[in-house]
Motif scaffolding. Structure first.
Motif, PDB file in Angstrom:
ATOM      1  N   LYS C  54       0.836  -1.222   0.000  1.00  0.00           N
ATOM      2  CA  LYS C  54       0.000   0.000   0.000  1.00  0.00           C
ATOM      3  C   LYS C  54       0.864   1.263   0.000  1.00  0.00           C
ATOM      4  O   LYS C  54       0.526   2.253  -0.640  1.00  0.00           O
ATOM      5  CB  LYS C  54      -0.912   0.005   1.228  1.00  0.00           C
ATOM      6  N   LEU C  57       2.183   1.833  -3.403  1.00  0.00           N
ATOM      7  CA  LEU C  57       1.166   2.373  -4.318  1.00  0.00           C
ATOM      8  C   LEU C  57       0.657   3.752  -3.901  1.00  0.00           C
ATOM      9  O   LEU C  57      -0.197   4.335  -4.568  1.00  0.00           O
ATOM     10  CB  LEU C  57      -0.024   1.407  -4.381  1.00  0.00           C
ATOM     11  N   GLY C  58       1.172   4.260  -2.787  1.00  0.00           N
ATOM     12  CA  GLY C  58       0.764   5.600  -2.359  1.00  0.00           C
ATOM     13  C   GLY C  58      -0.590   5.624  -1.678  1.00  0.00           C
ATOM     14  O   GLY C  58      -1.181   6.694  -1.500  1.00  0.00           O
ATOM     15  N   LEU C  59      -1.098   4.465  -1.274  1.00  0.00           N
ATOM     16  CA  LEU C  59      -2.403   4.446  -0.604  1.00  0.00           C
ATOM     17  C   LEU C  59      -2.266   4.779   0.881  1.00  0.00           C
ATOM     18  O   LEU C  59      -3.202   5.197   1.531  1.00  0.00           O
ATOM     19  CB  LEU C  59      -3.059   3.066  -0.771  1.00  0.00           C
TER      20      LEU C  59
END
Lengths: 256, 277, 283
Positions: C54, C57-59
């Motif tokens: 995460k 992915l930059g979440l």
């Protein structure tokens, strides 16, 4: 600085929107019926909040009025008055609410108070008069408030005049209300006559005649049958004032 | 910029489709329509306002009430369904910014409310036009001045309500960006709507000339952060007495509404960018 | 040539409760994931592998550390444009059909209008979902959901595909299908990162693995290297009689070698299952 920039931008935008909305509110506010907060406070928890929030004001006002009838039948003075005033506050453009609230307070509440104290036979006349004057004053206050908002002022003015005369015992005030009613369009014929008659009886005979004559010439003479009853009343005034023939209203072709 | 708007459009399209397929939306449309139509049956409750005013008030009430419920509950639901079902995870792993995601949610929900208001406005306009024709005939027979309604006023009212609900959606999205649960977002969103509707009264009550500067400043700032939603409720005047509404009043309200929408969306975006998905 | 993913000194703390107690999910993790390989990120539940994905992915924002994807800082739209992601236990809008979902994801991923139709059909074909593509997603089985999730992850032809527990809850036939898709991606020169705790499957499909425990990296390397025991050997012998075994042991002992165990080779249960039910694919 980059971290706080979005927060600062949001705050600036919100305050900017708030300042802008002040101007839009100034423009729009006259279109939204004023809310009498004092009248609403005692009944806010009874569904009235929905009416203030938006839409449904007329409907909530109507339902409140119906509920006030229930309390009226129970002769619950504070409850009935609170709900009637709430209906007026919710829908201040309604002549019906102001007029009937004025009547209920000015006539019925005083009557209930007298009955509560033992009835007309027991309560001294002076106390009865005082009660009627007190409640009439409150009823007139309601009607005066209604005159600020309602478009149909004639009806409210006549109601106020009648109450001033019959319950408050203030003939001069009644006369003033009749005059105001008479000067409005669509006023009934008797408003002018009653104003003139009260003024006449109060001893202001020349002034009463002058006003009535002018009113008859402008508002009555050329309408329908020319108001012969009012002309007869004016002729009687002319006789009592012993006006010379030339100062009187010229004889009308249809006059007997 | 074009690609960004395009992505927001795709999100809003799916958001719209998701919302209009929900039973909740259909239920509120039916409820609102029933309220408009039932005004004809409840005319006996009217105390001399004039039939058209009574019908209009009933219809406006339906639009206001159910529109607000839809604006708060549906927006929060559309947002949290993406979070709870973790579809947001799939979407935000794509070259889609969080602002674009929020804008998509906003426009999707706003489009649903346009449909809701459009349906109810057309229905209310139809009912009022039908009653107006009858009233005109009766008034002519009795020699009275009949009440009339303005179709353009109805359009302006629907537009203002749509803007009001746009502000409501933006506020609910801001709250949802912070909130961890759907219930919290709905409750706080509903309270914000009530506060916005009553803000003008609260300002008059709370602010007194003798108050000290700090208190006045606090009130000044806080009353500007929360929009005055009452300014959108000029339906009576617009529909029944359009001449009484100053010509530029609607424009001012529209600009003010757009300002608030943009401000709350910027705030929502700033909050949502920090949220852990 | 830059790595597909480069993670340097990554740390992630979660704050818990009102007092803000820190829970360290990832602890000073450093990883280099080379291009063109299938890379497995392994570890028990709660070891920080999903959090790491995460963050990549930059979440989720990192507390400390640096990450680049294909040479670009992670959490940027341009980095994500070249990345595909299949989350764990994916859930998609039920009212959309499989084809509509893949098209929606293609549009969000920046596939041009002229290329959308072709890309969607190619992705559906690779995920073996062409036949079921017109059905609403609400009617899909778990395996089909994973496959349509795979299709949406690769529809924009990404250079890097990240799969979080791609076979969790999927039967062995479905798992094998996903394994074939992963190999197909590798054959096309893509980098595939998968995160799983199903070690058997990872062993079959991955070129390299990293094992995490309590947020830390405990092992990293080629699958063959990390699994091979250089001091032991396996011979497979047909028609082994007791006499032949004795002779072999004596011969080996003469060279200093020692037979430590003699057993029959076993097929894995998964191989047996696939052999028996190959025809019963999801459809």
């Amino acid at each position: 600085m980059r971290k706080i920039a979005p927060w600062l931008a949001s705050l600036a935008l919100l305050i900017g929107a708030g300042i802008f909305s002040e101007y839009s509110w100034i423009k729009v506010r006259p279109c939204i019926p004023e809310i009498g907060r004092k009248e609403l406070e005692p009944t806010l928890g009874q569904g009235v909040l929905l009416g203030i929030m938006g839409g449904l004001r007329t409907v909530v006002a109507d339902l409140t009025w119906i509920r006030s009838y229930v309390l009226w039948e129970r002769k619950d003075r504070p409850g009935c008055e609170a709900l009637m005033r709430t209906a007026c506050a919710l829908d201040p453009h309604s002549r019906y609410f102001w007029e009937n609230t004025g009547y209920a307070i000015g006539y019925d509440l005083a009557h209930w108070e007298v009955r509560k104290r033992g009835g007309y036979a027991k309560v001294p006349k002076e106390t009865q008069d005082r009660l009627f004057r007190t409640y009439a004053r409150r009823g007139l206050d309601v009607i005066d408030e209604g005159l600020k908002y309602s478009k149909n002022k004639v009806s409210l003015l006549l109601c106020a005049a009648q109450m001033s005369d019959m319950k408050l015992g203030d003939k001069q005030l009644a006369s003033e209300y009749y005059r105001q009613a008479a000067e409005l369009p669509n006023s009934p014929w008797y408003a002018a006559r009653l104003h003139a008659r009260i003024e006449w009886e109060a001893g202001k005979k020349p002034a009463a005649y002058t006003w009535y004559r002018q009113y008859w010439i402008v508002r009555m003479k050329d309408v329908d049958d020319g108001s012969p009853d009012d002309l007869m009343e004016l002729r009687e005034m002319e006789n009592q004032l012993r006006l010379p023939l030339l100062s009187r209203i010229p004889r009308q072709s249809w006059e007997k | 910029m074009k690609a960004s708007l395009q992505r927001a459009y795709w999100i809003s399209r799916v958001t719209f489709l998701e919302a209009v397929r929900q039973r909740f939306f259909a239920f509120l449309v039916v409820l609102g329509a029933a309220m408009v139509l039932s005004s004809l049956s409840f005319r006996f409750l009217d105390f001399g306002h004039g039939e058209l005013k009574f019908i209009a008030d009933f219809g406006f009430g339906g639009m206001f009430l159910f529109g607000s419920v839809l604006g708060v509950v549906m927006t929060a639901q559309l947002f949290f369904s993406e979070m709870d079902n973790r579809t947001a995870l799939t979407l935000l792993a794509k070259p889609l910014s969080r602002t674009e995601f929020l804008l998509g949610k906003f426009f999707g929900a706003w489009a649903v409310l346009a449909v809701f208001l459009g349906v109810l406005s057309l229905l209310l306009g139809g009912v009022m036009w039908w009653r107006e024709q009858t009233i005109l005939v009766q008034a002519e027979q009795r020699g009275l001045l009949p009440g009339v309604f303005s179709a353009s006023g109805m359009f302006a009212y629907a537009l203002l309500q749509w803007l009001r609900l746009g502000v409501v959606i933006a506020i609910v999205l801001t709250i949802s960006s912070i909130a961890r649960t759907f219930l919290f977002a709905v409750i706080v969103g509903a309270l914000a709507v009530v506060a916005g509707q009553l803000q003008w009264i609260a300002q008059d009550v709370l602010l007194k000339p003798a108050d000290n500067l700090a208190y006045k400043s606090f009130l000044w700032v806080s009353s500007r952060l929360l929009p005055n939603l009452q300014q959108f409720n000029i339906g009576d005047a617009l529909v029944l007495e359009p001449a009484s509404v100053p010509t530029d009043a609607v424009q001012w309200v529209v600009v003010s509404g757009i300002f608030y929408m943009v401000a709350y969306l910027v705030l929502a975006s700033a909050i949502f960018r920090r949220r852990e998905i | 040539m830059t790595s597909a993913i480069s993670v340097r000194n990554l740390t992630k703390d979660f704050r818990i409760g009102i007092r803000g107690l820190k829970l360290r999910a990832v602890d000073d993790l450093t990883l280099e994931i080379p291009r063109g390989q299938v890379y497995g990120l392994l570890g028990p539940n709660g070891c920080g592998k999903s959090t790491t994905l995460k963050i990549i992915l930059g979440l989720v924002p990192a507390t400390a550390g640096e990450i680049t994807i294909l040479g670009q800082p992670s959490a940027t739209a341009s980095a994500r444009e070249r990345t595909g992601f299949l989350p764990e236990a994916p859930y998609f809008h039920k009212f959309l059909s499989g084809r509509e979902l893949v098209r929606y994801c293609a549009q969000l991923s920046g596939v041009t209008a002229e290329r959308v139709d072709q890309s969607v059909e190619e992705a559906l074909a690779l995920a073996a979902m062409t036949e079921a593509a017109s059905r609403p997603i609400g009617t899909y089985s778990k395996g089909m959901l994973q496959r349509i999730g795979f299709a949406q992850a690769i529809v924009h032809d990404p250079e890097l595909v990240i799969l979080d527990e791609p076979t969790a809850g999927v039967d062995p036939v479905g798992s094998a299908a996903i394994g074939r898709m992963i190999h197909a991606m590798r054959d096309k020169g893509k980098t595939v990162v998968l995160c799983s705790h199903l070690l058997g499957q990872v062993e079959q499909v991955c070129d390299r693995v990293a094992i995490m425990d309590r947020g830390k990296l405990v092992l990293e390397g080629k699958v063959d290297d990390v699994l091979a025991r250089r001091d032991r050997h396996v011979m497979t012998i047909e028609a082994l009689t007791p006499a032949a075994q004795d002779a072999a042991e004596t011969a080996l002992a003469a060279h200093g070698a020692k037979v430590t165990s003699v057993t029959h080779p076993r097929r894995s249960l998964e191989d047996l299952f696939r052999e028996l039910v190959t025809g019963s694919r999801d459809a």
